[in-house]
Design an enzyme around this catalytic site. Structure first.
Site, mmCIF file in Angstrom:
data_model
loop_
_atom_site.group_PDB
_atom_site.id
_atom_site.type_symbol
_atom_site.label_atom_id
_atom_site.label_comp_id
_atom_site.label_asym_id
_atom_site.label_seq_id
_atom_site.Cartn_x
_atom_site.Cartn_y
_atom_site.Cartn_z
ATOM 1 N N HIS A 1 39.404 68.107 48.729
ATOM 2 C CA HIS A 1 40.562 67.923 47.852
ATOM 3 C C HIS A 1 40.238 68.570 46.513
ATOM 4 O O HIS A 1 39.223 68.263 45.891
ATOM 5 C CB HIS A 1 40.895 66.449 47.644
ATOM 6 C CG HIS A 1 42.137 66.239 46.822
ATOM 7 N ND1 HIS A 1 43.387 66.082 47.386
ATOM 8 C CD2 HIS A 1 42.318 66.185 45.467
ATOM 9 C CE1 HIS A 1 44.280 65.938 46.422
ATOM 10 N NE2 HIS A 1 43.651 66.001 45.254
ATOM 11 N N CYS A 2 41.108 69.458 46.063
ATOM 12 C CA CYS A 2 40.869 70.212 44.829
ATOM 13 C C CYS A 2 41.818 69.715 43.737
ATOM 14 O O CYS A 2 43.037 69.852 43.859
ATOM 15 C CB CYS A 2 41.072 71.703 45.064
ATOM 16 S SG CYS A 2 40.799 72.707 43.583
ATOM 17 N N MET A 3 41.247 69.150 42.679
ATOM 18 C CA MET A 3 42.067 68.634 41.585
ATOM 19 C C MET A 3 42.766 69.758 40.823
ATOM 20 O O MET A 3 43.817 69.546 40.212
ATOM 21 C CB MET A 3 41.202 67.827 40.609
ATOM 22 C CG MET A 3 40.091 68.616 39.950
ATOM 23 S SD MET A 3 39.127 67.652 38.765
ATOM 24 C CE MET A 3 40.318 67.520 37.427
ATOM 25 N N ASN B 1 45.828 70.318 42.641
ATOM 26 C CA ASN B 1 46.496 69.049 42.925
ATOM 27 C C ASN B 1 46.924 68.983 44.392
ATOM 28 O O ASN B 1 48.021 68.547 44.724
ATOM 29 C CB ASN B 1 47.721 68.868 42.010
ATOM 30 C CG ASN B 1 48.210 67.427 41.980
ATOM 31 O OD1 ASN B 1 47.472 66.499 42.300
ATOM 32 N ND2 ASN B 1 49.461 67.235 41.610
ATOM 33 N N ASN B 2 46.016 69.407 45.252
ATOM 34 C CA ASN B 2 46.339 69.498 46.674
ATOM 35 C C ASN B 2 45.041 69.553 47.471
ATOM 36 O O ASN B 2 43.980 69.886 46.934
ATOM 37 C CB ASN B 2 47.167 70.759 46.944
ATOM 38 C CG ASN B 2 47.874 70.729 48.290
ATOM 39 O OD1 ASN B 2 47.898 69.713 48.976
ATOM 40 N ND2 ASN B 2 48.452 71.858 48.672
#
Length: 274
Positions: free
Chosen positions: A125-127, A130-131
């Site tokens: 999950h990549c902040m 945001n996905n």
């Protein structure tokens, strides 16, 4: 809605950073180096504008493309599961129950505690987007990292070239500006270059970040029991690459060219891992 993913501080920060890097590279460094009115300046500005455009398109694709979720109608293949259970090195190759979704998740799918759902072929999950990075947007993510690394290195080279011919005598604020920007661009170049190298390694071995860490533990356990471990989805290098980018090399660097992907519920297993 997908557009609500842009309503995030990290996503806004990335967009602002991209705009800032583009502005100082084109209108400050290239202008001071060779001048935008010159043929060399126009060419460099055109090249960097094209790179910036590719970064923006890839970034928007990462944010907007759904990584892939497990359909409610998904039912694991019972016969395939039984066959996989009999293999000693079946790590991640068979459907497993998810204790949070209270349903089965396909091979290579993992539950994301932030998205609160199981994601197909989840990498992480990549902040910053945001996905989740998963089955359907992994190619866009890799292409984004590639373009960002090239753009950062390009900007760093322009900055250094400009600073070598610029006279900073008696202009301390300007010198500090160049030093701070130079440190920032070198940091971005190293960061994106390292991330690019890491994902090149993963693609060559047909692994995700999660599977890599799972594989380290599986290899250790296999070694303790006198067995050898091999990642079950690792085929030859060409097959591994085309499984991500597709068979058409002309579309490899297009972040939205994913027509070669199937449903993400099943993946071929390497016979060498059995």
């Amino acid at each position: 809605m997908k557009c609500q993913r842009f309503l995030s501080i990290p996503v806004s920060a990335v967009l602002l950073l991209m705009g800032f890097v583009y502005y100082i590279t084109v209108f400050v460094f290239i202008e001071d180096w060779v001048g935008l009115q010159s043929s060399a300046g126009s060419l460099n500005a055109l090249i960097f504008t094209f790179l910036g455009f590719l970064c923006f398109v890839s970034f928007f694709a990462c944010v907007l493309i759904d990584p892939g979720h497990v359909p409610p109608s998904y039912v694991p293949d019972v016969e395939q599961s039984r066959a996989s259970d009999q293999e000693p090195n079946n790590n991640g190759a068979q459907p497993r129950p998810c204790d949070k979704c209270f349903t089965y998740k396909p091979p290579r799918a993992h539950h994301c505690r932030i998205c609160r759902r199981c994601v197909l072929r989840m990498d992480h999950h990549c902040m910053w987007i945001n996905n989740c990075v998963g089955y359907w947007n992994y190619k866009a993510f890799f292409v984004l990292v590639l373009y960002a690394a090239i753009s950062s290195i390009y900007s760093t080279v322009v900055l250094i070239s400009c600073s070598f011919q610029k006279d900073f005598s008696g202009r301390v604020p300007l010198k500090m500006f160049y030093v701070i920007c130079g440190a920032g661009m070198i940091g971005l170049s190293v960061t994106f270059g390292t991330l690019l190298g890491w994902h090149v390694y993963l693609i060559i071995h047909n692994m995700t970040t999660i599977e890599y860490h799972e594989g380290v533990r599986a290899a250790w356990l296999a070694k303790k029991s006198g067995q050898n471990y091999r990642h079950p989805f690792n085929h030859n290098v060409y097959q591994n690459i085309t499984s991500i980018f597709g068979p058409n090399m002309l579309k490899w660097l297009c972040p939205t060219a994913v027509s070669h992907l199937k449903d993400g519920l099943a993946f071929p297993i390497s016979h060498d891992s059995l």
